[in-house]
Design an enzyme around this catalytic site. Structure first.
Site, PDB file in Angstrom:
ATOM      1  N   PRO A   2       0.833  -1.211   0.000  1.00  0.00           N
ATOM      2  CA  PRO A   2       0.000   0.000   0.000  1.00  0.00           C
ATOM      3  C   PRO A   2       0.867   1.260   0.000  1.00  0.00           C
ATOM      4  CG  PRO A   2      -0.675  -1.549   1.718  1.00  0.00           C
ATOM      5  CD  PRO A   2       0.643  -2.016   1.196  1.00  0.00           C
ATOM      6  N   GLU A   3       0.640   2.126  -0.991  1.00  0.00           N
ATOM      7  CA  GLU A   3       1.365   3.392  -1.090  1.00  0.00           C
ATOM      8  C   GLU A   3       0.374   4.528  -0.789  1.00  0.00           C
ATOM      9  OE1 GLU A   3       3.637   3.516  -4.769  1.00  0.00           O
ATOM     10  OE2 GLU A   3       3.739   1.340  -4.832  1.00  0.00           O
ATOM     11  N   HIS A  93      -4.498 -15.157   9.237  1.00  0.00           N
ATOM     12  CA  HIS A  93      -3.830 -13.914   8.848  1.00  0.00           C
ATOM     13  C   HIS A  93      -4.369 -12.702   9.599  1.00  0.00           C
ATOM     14  CE1 HIS A  93      -1.749 -16.217   5.923  1.00  0.00           C
ATOM     15  NE2 HIS A  93      -2.826 -16.488   5.214  1.00  0.00           N
ATOM     16  N   ARG A 112       2.012 -11.398   5.141  1.00  0.00           N
ATOM     17  CA  ARG A 112       3.471 -11.506   5.256  1.00  0.00           C
ATOM     18  C   ARG A 112       4.035 -10.949   6.561  1.00  0.00           C
ATOM     19  NH1 ARG A 112       6.376 -10.388  -0.319  1.00  0.00           N
ATOM     20  NH2 ARG A 112       8.053 -11.301   0.887  1.00  0.00           N
TER      21      ARG A 112
END
Ligand SMILES: [Zn+2]
Length: 273
Positions: A2-3, A93, A112
């Site tokens: 995410p940017e 997750h 991750r």
């Protein structure tokens, strides 16, 4: 990852859902994601705090809480903040749960686990790594053409310079590749060698691409979703990112890939100089 456009979209989608809600309790299933304080203090300090505002700084999302507390979230590679009207089942997750008084819930998911969360008072915000070193926000007045022209004088490869959060906040691998393609600049060019015209073009291209990406509610190439589990649309507009071997939309030369700063970098060898 995410940017800026993705974190901005998440912020706005969550604002509509969780502003002024009170956290009843937090549940931490994966301690390593909590960078500060220790789990018992985190749980104790967030209890009964009200969400007073949501802010974005670069790729950081900051939930301003009552009593001058801040929940700072960095989504890393695959972090998600998902809102639900009621308590939801979760999977392996899901690492942090925030339950609100009205039984709605915010889940932090991260496949991750490169994300990070901090719960700090106002005075301690500056100790969140990277947060106080952020350069100007590209879509705010502080990011002027004059500032950018000066920043480019540093002797750096242009891709590194744009990725460095100290120069400007919020860009990552996808948008830097897309911006450099649209500005017709080779990602390996030394920044100080860009002409005045190229600098100006690059500056306006940054504003343009970010503006379009926010309008499209971000880019979903891996698992990005906003706070309402909605995907973005900007992946349909990507010109080079992950298009290795496919013909350039301008000149039909196959898109190439090199590795810069450890990141796969996509560009057109003919259009970008
Ligand atoms: Zn081309």
């Amino acid at each position: 990852m995410p940017e800026l456009p993705e974190v901005e979209t998440i912020k706005e989608s969550l604002k509509a859902k969780i502003l002024f809600k009170k956290v009843k309790e937090a549940d931490i299933l994966c301690e390593k994601l909590i960078k500060y304080p220790e789990k018992p203090d985190f749980i104790k300090n967030i209890k009964d705090k009200k969400i007073k505002n949501l802010q974005r700084k670069g790729k950081f999302l900051i939930l301003k809480l009552s009593h001058n507390y801040n929940l700072v979230v960095h989504l890393g590679m695959t972090g998600q903040l998902l809102y639900f009207n009621s308590h939801q089942s979760f999977d392996k997750h899901t690492h942090v749960l925030f339950n609100f008084e009205d039984s709605s819930q915010l889940q932090y998911n991260d496949v991750r686990k490169f994300g990070a969360l901090w719960l700090v008072s106002d005075g301690w915000l500056r100790f969140v790594p990277g947060l106080s070193e952020l350069g100007p926000e590209p879509l705010k007045k502080e990011f002027s053409l004059e500032y950018f022209q000066k920043a480019l004088n540093k002797k750096s490869i242009i891709k590194y310079l744009l990725l460095n959060q100290k120069n400007l906040a919020g860009l990552g691998n996808i948008y830097v590749d897309e911006i450099l393609f649209r500005a017709e600049i080779h990602p390996r060019r030394p920044s100080s060698e860009l002409s005045d015209l190229e600098r100006e073009k690059l500056y306006y291209t940054i504003l343009e691409v970010l503006g379009e990406a926010i309008k499209a509610r971000g880019t979903s190439v891996v698992n990005y979703m906003d706070g309402n589990s909605q995907k973005g649309e900007f992946q349909r507009h990507l010109k080079v990112y992950k298009r290795l071997g496919n013909p350039c939309y301008n000149c039909e030369t196959p898109v190439e890939r090199i590795v810069l700063a450890g990141r796969g970098t996509y560009f057109c060898p003919k259009c970008q100089h």
